[in-house]
Design a protein around this motif. Sequence first.
Motif, PDB file in Angstrom:
ATOM      1  N   ASP A 245       0.814  -1.216   0.000  1.00 16.13           N
ATOM      2  CA  ASP A 245       0.000   0.000   0.000  1.00 16.13           C
ATOM      3  C   ASP A 245       0.852   1.273   0.000  1.00 16.13           C
ATOM      4  N   GLN A 246       1.986   1.231  -0.700  1.00 20.18           N
ATOM      5  CA  GLN A 246       2.834   2.414  -0.731  1.00 20.18           C
ATOM      6  C   GLN A 246       3.849   2.362  -1.866  1.00 20.18           C
ATOM      7  N   GLU A 247       4.546   3.482  -2.017  1.00 21.26           N
ATOM      8  CA  GLU A 247       5.571   3.616  -3.049  1.00 21.26           C
ATOM      9  C   GLU A 247       6.806   2.804  -2.683  1.00 21.26           C
ATOM     10  N   LEU A 248       7.333   2.065  -3.664  1.00 17.81           N
ATOM     11  CA  LEU A 248       8.544   1.281  -3.454  1.00 17.81           C
ATOM     12  C   LEU A 248       9.793   2.006  -3.935  1.00 17.81           C
ATOM     13  N   CYS A 249       9.664   2.715  -5.049  1.00 18.27           N
ATOM     14  CA  CYS A 249      10.853   3.324  -5.632  1.00 18.27           C
ATOM     15  C   CYS A 249      10.458   4.470  -6.555  1.00 18.27           C
ATOM     16  N   MET A 250      11.356   5.455  -6.665  1.00 21.26           N
ATOM     17  CA  MET A 250      11.162   6.569  -7.591  1.00 21.26           C
ATOM     18  C   MET A 250      12.317   6.590  -8.584  1.00 21.26           C
ATOM     19  N   TYR A 251      11.995   6.811  -9.851  1.00 26.18           N
ATOM     20  CA  TYR A 251      12.997   6.816 -10.904  1.00 26.18           C
ATOM     21  C   TYR A 251      13.041   8.211 -11.528  1.00 26.18           C
ATOM     22  N   SER A 252      14.200   8.871 -11.403  1.00 26.07           N
ATOM     23  CA  SER A 252      14.354  10.218 -11.948  1.00 26.07           C
ATOM     24  C   SER A 252      15.834  10.471 -12.228  1.00 26.07           C
ATOM     25  N   HIS A 253      16.096  11.553 -12.935  1.00 24.59           N
ATOM     26  CA  HIS A 253      17.467  11.940 -13.248  1.00 24.59           C
ATOM     27  C   HIS A 253      17.552  13.452 -13.238  1.00 24.59           C
ATOM     28  N   ASP A 254      18.658  13.970 -12.717  1.00 21.35           N
ATOM     29  CA  ASP A 254      18.813  15.420 -12.582  1.00 21.35           C
ATOM     30  C   ASP A 254      18.741  16.129 -13.923  1.00 21.35           C
ATOM     31  N   ASN A 255      19.160  15.446 -15.000  1.00 18.12           N
ATOM     32  CA  ASN A 255      19.178  16.074 -16.315  1.00 18.12           C
ATOM     33  C   ASN A 255      17.827  16.002 -17.026  1.00 18.12           C
ATOM     34  N   ILE A 256      16.891  15.244 -16.475  1.00 14.19           N
ATOM     35  CA  ILE A 256      15.572  15.106 -17.098  1.00 14.19           C
ATOM     36  C   ILE A 256      14.562  15.946 -16.318  1.00 14.19           C
ATOM     37  N   ILE A 257      14.038  16.965 -16.981  1.00 19.04           N
ATOM     38  CA  ILE A 257      13.090  17.856 -16.305  1.00 19.04           C
ATOM     39  C   ILE A 257      11.745  17.899 -17.018  1.00 19.04           C
TER      40      ILE A 257
END
Length: 280
Positions: A245-257
């Motif tokens: 019932d919750q978030e497991l992981c976040m996927y992001s990159h500093d260069n992607i806005i």
Amino acid sequence: LKSVIREKRNAVRDAELTDRTQNMNHVGRIMMRPRRTLRGHLAKIYAMHWSSDSRNLVSASQDGKLIVWDSYSTNKVHAIPLRSSWVMTCAYAPSGAFVACGGLDNVCSIHSLKTREGNNRFYRELPGHTGYLSCCRFLDDNQIVTSSGDMTCAMWDVETGQQIQTYQGHTGDVMSLSLSPDHRTFVSGACDASAKLWDIREGSCKQTFTGHESDINAVTFFPNGYAFATGSDDATCRLFDIRADQELCMYSHDNIICGITSVAFSKSGRLLLAGYDDFN
């Protein structure tokens, strides 16, 4: 109440996904290359959907055409003219007998691929939404689920053209939906920055998942049906676990806005692919 729920979730969070997967081998750099190029549309392609046999696929374009392709030969199997060229979504029925589409006309249009009436493949229209049709997915040949800019989702009886169930609870345009592998539930993502899990038969919202800071444009179930991924205008993808019932992981990159417009898992679920507003 939201802070209490957040505290309860954190209390039972006994591990991080990154910690539990430290001993797994790295995939390494993925070298992707085009296998086939399907040429034929004359304007922007808004949506595509694979058939269950992973050979044929349907595409919807603003040129006013719905095209069914053979991905092996790159040939067009069907080219269906649409009543409205402002199309935003399309879907392939599991049996391969029907395709559906919809968009700014607020209507889900069903087309038969098995008819013998020449090029007239129009089968049924499903009017009822008061906003644009953002996504549609077949349960079977006679039932289809749609999401709309009117902040609702709906299940339809294709034969009668009637709504069987309405799913209300979002406070923003519903942008995407994904059916679970067992077709008992589906998840929706909306402009209220939340994703909701729905019981298809009951019509009730079973869980709500928050965390994104902007519109959720795309959702897709993990292959085993126990989790799903989302893509948002906040430039992140997130993996949510239904049982936890919750978030497991976040996927992001500093260069992607830029925002994310589509997400999909590989067959095994090891890879999550995302399409972005910067054409990558």
